[in-house]
Design an enzyme around this catalytic site. Structure first.
Site, mmCIF file in Angstrom:
data_model
loop_
_atom_site.group_PDB
_atom_site.id
_atom_site.type_symbol
_atom_site.label_atom_id
_atom_site.label_comp_id
_atom_site.label_asym_id
_atom_site.label_seq_id
_atom_site.Cartn_x
_atom_site.Cartn_y
_atom_site.Cartn_z
ATOM 1 N N SER A 127 26.620 36.988 119.551
ATOM 2 C CA SER A 127 27.976 36.751 119.048
ATOM 3 C C SER A 127 28.177 35.297 118.625
ATOM 4 O O SER A 127 28.925 35.009 117.691
ATOM 5 C CB SER A 127 28.998 37.123 120.126
ATOM 6 N N VAL A 163 30.581 40.880 124.041
ATOM 7 C CA VAL A 163 30.238 39.937 125.106
ATOM 8 C C VAL A 163 30.717 40.545 126.419
ATOM 9 O O VAL A 163 31.865 40.988 126.525
ATOM 10 C CB VAL A 163 30.885 38.555 124.886
ATOM 11 N N THR A 169 27.943 33.901 135.483
ATOM 12 C CA THR A 169 28.127 32.478 135.188
ATOM 13 C C THR A 169 29.230 32.281 134.146
ATOM 14 O O THR A 169 29.820 33.247 133.665
ATOM 15 C CB THR A 169 26.820 31.865 134.643
ATOM 16 N N HIS A 202 28.792 31.375 131.182
ATOM 17 C CA HIS A 202 28.265 31.573 129.834
ATOM 18 C C HIS A 202 29.213 32.442 129.005
ATOM 19 O O HIS A 202 29.470 32.162 127.829
ATOM 20 C CB HIS A 202 26.883 32.229 129.925
HETATM 21 N N1 INI Z 1 25.767 37.156 123.212
HETATM 22 C C1 INI Z 1 26.525 38.265 123.049
HETATM 23 O O1 INI Z 1 26.828 38.643 121.911
HETATM 24 N N2 INI Z 1 26.939 38.968 124.143
HETATM 25 C C2 INI Z 1 26.643 38.578 125.402
HETATM 26 O O2 INI Z 1 27.079 39.289 126.356
HETATM 27 C C3 INI Z 1 25.858 37.410 125.600
HETATM 28 N N3 INI Z 1 25.506 36.983 126.926
HETATM 29 O O3 INI Z 1 25.906 37.641 127.912
HETATM 30 O O4 INI Z 1 24.831 35.981 127.122
HETATM 31 C C4 INI Z 1 25.418 36.704 124.447
HETATM 32 N N4 INI Z 1 24.668 35.589 124.578
HETATM 33 C C5 INI Z 1 23.875 35.058 123.481
HETATM 34 C C6 INI Z 1 24.640 34.096 122.563
HETATM 35 O O5 INI Z 1 25.601 34.791 121.783
HETATM 36 C C7 INI Z 1 23.693 33.395 121.595
HETATM 37 O O6 INI Z 1 22.994 34.346 120.833
HETATM 38 C C8 INI Z 1 22.656 32.507 122.308
HETATM 39 O O7 INI Z 1 23.293 31.599 123.191
HETATM 40 C C9 INI Z 1 21.836 31.691 121.264
HETATM 41 O O8 INI Z 1 22.689 30.804 120.546
#
Ligand code: INI
Length: 160
Positions: A65, A90, A95, A97
Site C-alpha cells: 500500500s 493494511v 507493531t 508499522h
Molecule cells: N503493506 C500493505 O499493503 N498491507 C500491510 O498489511 C502491510 N504490512 O502489514 O506490513 C504492508 N506493508 C508493506 C508496505 O506497504 C511497503 O510495501 C513496504 O514497507 C516497502 O516500502
C-alpha cells in the site's frame, strides 16, 4: 467507521453517470492479495456494469500500500486516465508499522488529489484483522472496490 449500516456494493445505476469513453487506472497492492484481488474484481465489474470498456481500464500492481502513491502518480503521468483507483489492504499487526503505512498511504493519495488534476480514489481497507477485511472485500458488508469504482466515475465527470 460505520460500514455496518451501509453495504459497500449497493448503488443505483440510474443515478450513476455512464462510464463509456472514460479511462481508468487501477493500481493494486500485492500485500494481502486475497483481499486486494477481491477489491479489484469489485471495482472492475462495477466500472464495466456502468458502461466502461475493458480496453479503457489499465491495471498495474505495486508491492504494498505504501507504493500506491508512486504507482498512482506514474499512472497519471504515463496514461491519459480520467481517474485512478488505488487498491490496498493494511491489517493491524503487533507493531506501529500499521499506523505508518496507513498514514503515509492516506496522506500520499490525498497529496495527489491536491497536486494533480486526476482524482485518485482511496480504496484502501485498514482493518483490525483479516475477518474484517474479508467482510469488506466481497463479504457481508459488500465490496469497497465497488464503492470506489462508483466514486471514480462520479469524480471523473465532476463539473462536466
Ligand atoms: N503493506 C500493505 O499493503 N498491507 C500491510 O498489511 C502491510 N504490512 O502489514 O506490513 C504492508 N506493508 C508493506 C508496505 O506497504 C511497503 O510495501 C513496504 O514497507 C516497502 O516500502
Amino acid at each position: 467507521m460505520a460500514t455496518v449500516n451501509k453495504n459497500l456494493s449497493s448503488y443505483d445505476k440510474a443515478t450513476i453517470p455512464n462510464a463509456n469513453g472514460l479511462r481508468f487506472g487501477i493500481v493494486v497492492s500485492e500485500w494481502n492479495s486475497e483481499i486486494t484481488e477481491g477489491l479489484f474484481s469489485g471495482a472492475f465489474n462495477a466500472l464495466i456494469d456502468c458502461g466502461a470498456q475493458e480496453s479503457d481500464i489499465i491495471r498495474w500492481n505495486v508491492p504494498g500500500s505504501f507504493e500506491l502513491t508512486f504507482g498512482s502518480k506514474k499512472m497519471i503521468n504515463m496514461h491519459k486516465v480520467d481517474a485512478v483507483i488505488a487498491i490496498g489492504s493494511v491489517i493491524q499487526g503487533e507493531t506501529k508499522h500499521f499506523d505508518f503505512v496507513c498514514d503515509a498511504t492516506a496522506q500520499g493519495i490525498k497529496d495527489l488529489n491536491i497536486t494533480t488534476n486526476v482524482p485518485v480514489i482511496f480504496c484502501v481497507l485498514t482493518d483490525n484483522n483479516m475477518q474484517q477485511a474479508i467482510e469488506r472485500s466481497g463479504g457481508k458488508h459488500g465490496n469497497k472496490g465497488t464503492e470506489a469504482a462508483i466514486a471514480a466515475i462520479k469524480m471523473a465527470v465532476l463539473g462536466n
